[in-house]
Design an enzyme around this catalytic site. Structure first.
Site, PDB file in Angstrom:
ATOM      1  N   CYS A 135      -5.045  10.224   4.929  1.00 30.02           N
ATOM      2  CA  CYS A 135      -6.507  10.288   5.071  1.00 30.02           C
ATOM      3  C   CYS A 135      -7.155  10.548   3.706  1.00 30.02           C
ATOM      4  O   CYS A 135      -6.462  10.748   2.702  1.00 30.02           O
ATOM      5  CB  CYS A 135      -6.876  11.397   6.054  1.00 30.02           C
ATOM      6  SG  CYS A 135      -6.659  13.051   5.360  1.00 30.02           S
ATOM      7  N   CYS A 180      -6.068  13.946   2.088  1.00 28.36           N
ATOM      8  CA  CYS A 180      -4.714  13.890   1.523  1.00 28.36           C
ATOM      9  C   CYS A 180      -4.688  12.994   0.289  1.00 28.36           C
ATOM     10  O   CYS A 180      -3.954  13.269  -0.662  1.00 28.36           O
ATOM     11  CB  CYS A 180      -3.712  13.405   2.566  1.00 28.36           C
ATOM     12  SG  CYS A 180      -3.446  14.642   3.853  1.00 28.36           S
ATOM     13  N   GLU A 199       1.154  15.373   4.518  1.00 26.99           N
ATOM     14  CA  GLU A 199       1.187  15.073   3.079  1.00 26.99           C
ATOM     15  C   GLU A 199       0.795  16.313   2.275  1.00 26.99           C
ATOM     16  O   GLU A 199       1.412  16.635   1.254  1.00 26.99           O
ATOM     17  CB  GLU A 199       0.202  13.946   2.738  1.00 26.99           C
ATOM     18  CG  GLU A 199       0.397  12.666   3.517  1.00 26.99           C
ATOM     19  CD  GLU A 199      -0.431  12.625   4.804  1.00 26.99           C
ATOM     20  OE1 GLU A 199      -0.393  13.609   5.585  1.00 26.99           O
ATOM     21  OE2 GLU A 199      -1.091  11.620   5.039  1.00 26.99           O
ATOM     22  N   HIS A 237      -2.292  18.601   7.208  1.00 24.40           N
ATOM     23  CA  HIS A 237      -1.639  17.299   7.282  1.00 24.40           C
ATOM     24  C   HIS A 237      -0.270  17.322   6.599  1.00 24.40           C
ATOM     25  O   HIS A 237      -0.035  18.108   5.676  1.00 24.40           O
ATOM     26  CB  HIS A 237      -2.532  16.234   6.659  1.00 24.40           C
ATOM     27  CG  HIS A 237      -3.748  15.944   7.505  1.00 24.40           C
ATOM     28  ND1 HIS A 237      -4.599  14.898   7.262  1.00 24.40           N
ATOM     29  CD2 HIS A 237      -4.230  16.577   8.598  1.00 24.40           C
ATOM     30  CE1 HIS A 237      -5.569  14.887   8.181  1.00 24.40           C
ATOM     31  NE2 HIS A 237      -5.363  15.907   8.995  1.00 24.40           N
TER      32      HIS A 237
END
Ligand SMILES: O=c1[nH]c(=O)n([C@H]2C[C@H](O)[C@@H](COP(=O)(O)O)O2)cc1CO
Ligand SMILES: [Zn+2]
Length: 164
Positions: free
Chosen positions: A108, A111, A84, A82
């Site tokens: 999410c 993260c 992040e 992801h």
């Protein structure tokens, strides 16, 4: 000409703009996410977008999502990192304690764990299209418990065009 320009972009426009530009690097055909980590005194520390780990070719690994439940080995979810997390891992300068993260999609739960543990204290997000998912609900549960502030970016409506 002694007066300063008045139509310069503000800090939030700048950093969300960088996050959006970063998202343009993503090869994900469905959702492109970008993140920009900024220090308390408004210095950009790191950036990231969703993609496969180094060495995992975009040609060889699957970008589809349709097999998520029936054949997860051949869907993107087990492989994509992801934005992040990439932004956190891309930072090689030391501590992210007290920093802010600008991100185009609400983080999410995975993260959120990384954000909390990295010491990031504020999340400025643009979109929250998975708000009702268990992942995002769990994310907010952890962020609330950990005292990480989050708020939605308020669009200025300014169109920023660049020709490269
Ligand atoms: O916080 C996030 N950050 C992030 O980079 N992503 C990425 C992972 C996937 O490549 C894509 C989500 O794909 P989809 O919307 O097709 O399920 O976005 C997904 C989330 C979920 O909120
Ligand atoms: Zn995530």
């Amino acid at each position: 000409m002694s007066e300063k320009r008045e139509d310069y972009i503000n800090w939030d426009e700048y950093f969300i703009g960088v996050a959006k530009l970063s998202a343009r690097r993503s090869k994900d055909p469905n959702t492109q996410v970008g993140a920009c980590i900024v220090s308390e005194d408004n210095k950009i520390l790191s950036m990231g977008y969703n993609g496969f780990p180094r060495g995992c070719s975009d040609e060889d690994f699957p970008w589809g999502k349709e097999f998520e439940l029936t054949d997860p080995y051949n869907a993107k979810y087990l492989y994509s990192t992801h934005s992040e997390l990439n932004a956190i891992l891309n930072y090689r300068g030391g501590s992210l304690e007290g920093s802010k993260i600008y991100v185009t999609l609400f983080p999410c739960n995975e993260c959120a764990k990384a954000i909390i543990q990295a010491g990031i204290k504020t999340i400025i997000y643009e979109e929250d299209k998975y708000a009702s998912s268990p992942s995002v609900r769990a994310s907010k549960r952890m962020l609330n418990a950990a005292g990480v502030r989050y708020y939605e970016y308020q669009p200025s409506g300014r169109k920023i065009e660049i020709t490269v």
